[in-house]
Write a protein that holds these residues in place. Structure first.
Motif, PDB file in Angstrom:
ATOM      1  N   SER A 137      51.634 -23.196  29.726  1.00 50.50           N
ATOM      2  CA  SER A 137      50.812 -23.646  28.605  1.00 50.50           C
ATOM      3  C   SER A 137      51.281 -25.004  28.094  1.00 50.50           C
ATOM      4  O   SER A 137      50.491 -25.739  27.515  1.00 50.50           O
ATOM      5  N   HIS A 138      52.548 -25.336  28.278  1.00 54.41           N
ATOM      6  CA  HIS A 138      53.090 -26.627  27.864  1.00 54.41           C
ATOM      7  C   HIS A 138      53.560 -27.385  29.092  1.00 54.41           C
ATOM      8  O   HIS A 138      53.721 -26.813  30.169  1.00 54.41           O
ATOM      9  N   LYS A 139      53.818 -28.658  28.931  1.00 54.05           N
ATOM     10  CA  LYS A 139      54.275 -29.483  30.058  1.00 54.05           C
ATOM     11  C   LYS A 139      55.757 -29.227  30.312  1.00 54.05           C
ATOM     12  O   LYS A 139      56.575 -29.296  29.403  1.00 54.05           O
ATOM     13  N   PHE A 140      56.079 -28.885  31.569  1.00 53.40           N
ATOM     14  CA  PHE A 140      57.448 -28.633  31.989  1.00 53.40           C
ATOM     15  C   PHE A 140      57.816 -29.591  33.107  1.00 53.40           C
ATOM     16  O   PHE A 140      56.941 -30.178  33.744  1.00 53.40           O
ATOM     17  N   PRO A 141      59.117 -29.739  33.395  1.00 50.72           N
ATOM     18  CA  PRO A 141      59.513 -30.528  34.562  1.00 50.72           C
ATOM     19  C   PRO A 141      58.941 -29.906  35.837  1.00 50.72           C
ATOM     20  O   PRO A 141      58.635 -28.709  35.877  1.00 50.72           O
ATOM     21  N   PRO A 142      58.788 -30.697  36.895  1.00 49.54           N
ATOM     22  CA  PRO A 142      58.156 -30.168  38.113  1.00 49.54           C
ATOM     23  C   PRO A 142      58.967 -29.099  38.835  1.00 49.54           C
ATOM     24  O   PRO A 142      58.431 -28.411  39.693  1.00 49.54           O
ATOM     25  N   ASN A 143      60.240 -28.925  38.489  1.00 53.84           N
ATOM     26  CA  ASN A 143      61.035 -27.896  39.158  1.00 53.84           C
ATOM     27  C   ASN A 143      61.154 -26.613  38.330  1.00 53.84           C
ATOM     28  O   ASN A 143      61.967 -25.755  38.639  1.00 53.84           O
ATOM     29  N   VAL A 144      60.339 -26.447  37.293  1.00 54.54           N
ATOM     30  CA  VAL A 144      60.328 -25.222  36.487  1.00 54.54           C
ATOM     31  C   VAL A 144      59.013 -24.499  36.740  1.00 54.54           C
ATOM     32  O   VAL A 144      57.934 -25.089  36.666  1.00 54.54           O
ATOM     33  N   VAL A 145      59.107 -23.207  37.059  1.00 58.51           N
ATOM     34  CA  VAL A 145      57.943 -22.382  37.361  1.00 58.51           C
ATOM     35  C   VAL A 145      57.901 -21.243  36.354  1.00 58.51           C
ATOM     36  O   VAL A 145      58.932 -20.655  36.025  1.00 58.51           O
ATOM     37  N   GLN A 146      56.700 -20.915  35.875  1.00 56.16           N
ATOM     38  CA  GLN A 146      56.543 -19.867  34.867  1.00 56.16           C
ATOM     39  C   GLN A 146      55.904 -18.638  35.504  1.00 56.16           C
ATOM     40  O   GLN A 146      54.921 -18.740  36.235  1.00 56.16           O
ATOM     41  N   PHE A 147      56.472 -17.476  35.220  1.00 56.61           N
ATOM     42  CA  PHE A 147      55.969 -16.198  35.714  1.00 56.61           C
ATOM     43  C   PHE A 147      55.784 -15.253  34.538  1.00 56.61           C
ATOM     44  O   PHE A 147      56.529 -15.312  33.565  1.00 56.61           O
ATOM     45  N   ILE A 148      54.822 -14.353  34.653  1.00 57.97           N
ATOM     46  CA  ILE A 148      54.763 -13.178  33.779  1.00 57.97           C
ATOM     47  C   ILE A 148      55.275 -12.034  34.638  1.00 57.97           C
ATOM     48  O   ILE A 148      54.784 -11.819  35.748  1.00 57.97           O
ATOM     49  N   VAL A 149      56.282 -11.329  34.139  1.00 59.95           N
ATOM     50  CA  VAL A 149      56.968 -10.334  34.961  1.00 59.95           C
ATOM     51  C   VAL A 149      56.899  -8.967  34.292  1.00 59.95           C
ATOM     52  O   VAL A 149      56.517  -8.832  33.129  1.00 59.95           O
ATOM     53  N   SER A 150      57.305  -7.968  35.048  1.00 59.14           N
ATOM     54  CA  SER A 150      57.387  -6.611  34.529  1.00 59.14           C
ATOM     55  C   SER A 150      58.374  -6.574  33.368  1.00 59.14           C
ATOM     56  O   SER A 150      59.419  -7.222  33.401  1.00 59.14           O
ATOM     57  N   ILE A 151      58.053  -5.835  32.332  1.00 55.31           N
ATOM     58  CA  ILE A 151      58.871  -5.822  31.118  1.00 55.31           C
ATOM     59  C   ILE A 151      60.266  -5.248  31.384  1.00 55.31           C
ATOM     60  O   ILE A 151      61.220  -5.569  30.680  1.00 55.31           O
ATOM     61  N   GLN A 152      60.425  -4.444  32.437  1.00 57.47           N
ATOM     62  CA  GLN A 152      61.728  -3.839  32.738  1.00 57.47           C
ATOM     63  C   GLN A 152      62.644  -4.774  33.533  1.00 57.47           C
ATOM     64  O   GLN A 152      63.822  -4.487  33.686  1.00 57.47           O
ATOM     65  N   MET A 153      62.130  -5.867  34.060  1.00 51.32           N
ATOM     66  CA  MET A 153      62.945  -6.752  34.898  1.00 51.32           C
ATOM     67  C   MET A 153      63.958  -7.527  34.067  1.00 51.32           C
ATOM     68  O   MET A 153      63.655  -7.992  32.976  1.00 51.32           O
ATOM     69  N   THR A 154      65.156  -7.658  34.613  1.00 48.52           N
ATOM     70  CA  THR A 154      66.180  -8.481  33.993  1.00 48.52           C
ATOM     71  C   THR A 154      66.210  -9.835  34.701  1.00 48.52           C
ATOM     72  O   THR A 154      65.539 -10.039  35.710  1.00 48.52           O
ATOM     73  N   LYS A 155      67.029 -10.739  34.174  1.00 49.10           N
ATOM     74  CA  LYS A 155      67.169 -12.051  34.804  1.00 49.10           C
ATOM     75  C   LYS A 155      67.699 -11.908  36.231  1.00 49.10           C
ATOM     76  O   LYS A 155      67.272 -12.620  37.142  1.00 49.10           O
ATOM     77  N   TYR A 156      68.601 -10.983  36.429  1.00 46.82           N
ATOM     78  CA  TYR A 156      69.200 -10.787  37.743  1.00 46.82           C
ATOM     79  C   TYR A 156      68.179 -10.201  38.716  1.00 46.82           C
ATOM     80  O   TYR A 156      68.177 -10.543  39.902  1.00 46.82           O
ATOM     81  N   ASP A 157      67.322  -9.308  38.217  1.00 42.40           N
ATOM     82  CA  ASP A 157      66.273  -8.754  39.071  1.00 42.40           C
ATOM     83  C   ASP A 157      65.308  -9.845  39.519  1.00 42.40           C
ATOM     84  O   ASP A 157      64.890  -9.887  40.680  1.00 42.40           O
ATOM     85  N   ILE A 158      64.940 -10.735  38.620  1.00 44.97           N
ATOM     86  CA  ILE A 158      64.012 -11.815  38.948  1.00 44.97           C
ATOM     87  C   ILE A 158      64.635 -12.737  39.984  1.00 44.97           C
ATOM     88  O   ILE A 158      64.003 -13.105  40.979  1.00 44.97           O
ATOM     89  N   ARG A 159      65.889 -13.100  39.765  1.00 41.44           N
ATOM     90  CA  ARG A 159      66.584 -13.982  40.713  1.00 41.44           C
ATOM     91  C   ARG A 159      66.660 -13.327  42.091  1.00 41.44           C
ATOM     92  O   ARG A 159      66.332 -13.953  43.105  1.00 41.44           O
ATOM     93  N   ASN A 160      67.090 -12.072  42.152  1.00 43.92           N
ATOM     94  CA  ASN A 160      67.206 -11.379  43.440  1.00 43.92           C
ATOM     95  C   ASN A 160      65.843 -11.211  44.108  1.00 43.92           C
ATOM     96  O   ASN A 160      65.713 -11.344  45.326  1.00 43.92           O
ATOM     97  N   TYR A 161      64.818 -10.911  43.324  1.00 45.12           N
ATOM     98  CA  TYR A 161      63.470 -10.722  43.857  1.00 45.12           C
ATOM     99  C   TYR A 161      63.002 -12.002  44.557  1.00 45.12           C
ATOM    100  O   TYR A 161      62.522 -11.976  45.685  1.00 45.12           O
ATOM    101  N   LEU A 162      63.162 -13.137  43.891  1.00 51.14           N
ATOM    102  CA  LEU A 162      62.706 -14.403  44.463  1.00 51.14           C
ATOM    103  C   LEU A 162      63.569 -14.846  45.642  1.00 51.14           C
ATOM    104  O   LEU A 162      63.056 -15.372  46.633  1.00 51.14           O
TER     105      LEU A 162
END
Length: 150
Positions: A31-56
């Motif tokens: 919704s706002h302007k970010f640097p080109p190396n930042v990506v925005q996701f909507i994720v499952s509410i149960q996911m932690t930062k570590y889960d997101i990192r491992n998933y990707l």
């Protein structure tokens, strides 16, 4: 963390199991302007930062430098006639930072193709010509409706 129940043993050989992740990621346009190396996701509410990192990293083999998450409240609305309040589900937004020099650009799903526009114009002209022929043929047969002629 998984809420799926997998059988420990199945009758027969070989043991064929498919373990599906219980999580999901939805890539969204920021919704706002970010640097080109930042990506925005909507994720499952149960996911932690570590889960997101491992998933990707493990599933999509995307190098991740940093993950930031924020839980966003769903919108609330009050019905104008009956007065009751409804609330959408809360969701978690993840901002994933890619390594320096790596950029993410949204793909152009609907490109403006000039050839396709020319093809559409030709098809429209052919349709108009066929309709004019149909009208001329139905004018030559008075007293018979146009839909009845062949």
């Amino acid at each position: 963390m998984s809420t799926r129940w997998y059988p420990l043993y199945q009758v027969g050989n070989p043991q064929q199991r498919v373990f599906l992740p219980n999580f999901w990621l939805k890539l969204v346009r920021p919704s706002h302007k970010f640097p080109p190396n930042v990506v925005q996701f909507i994720v499952s509410i149960q996911m932690t930062k570590y889960d997101i990192r491992n998933y990707l990293e493990k599933i999509y083999k995307i190098p991740v430098v940093n993950v930031r998450t924020v839980v966003t409240m769903g919108k609330t609305e009050q019905d104008q006639l009956k007065g009751y309040v409804t609330k959408e589900d809360d969701f978690k937004v993840a901002f994933v930072t890619l390594p320096r020099g790596q950029e993410f650009h949204f793909p152009d799903i609907f490109p403006k193709d000039e050839k396709k526009l020319d093809d559409d114009a030709k098809t429209l002209e052919e349709t108009k010509k066929n309709y004019r022929e149909f009208l001329d043929k139905s004018n030559q047969q008075p007293g018979i409706p146009g839909w009845y002629s062949f």
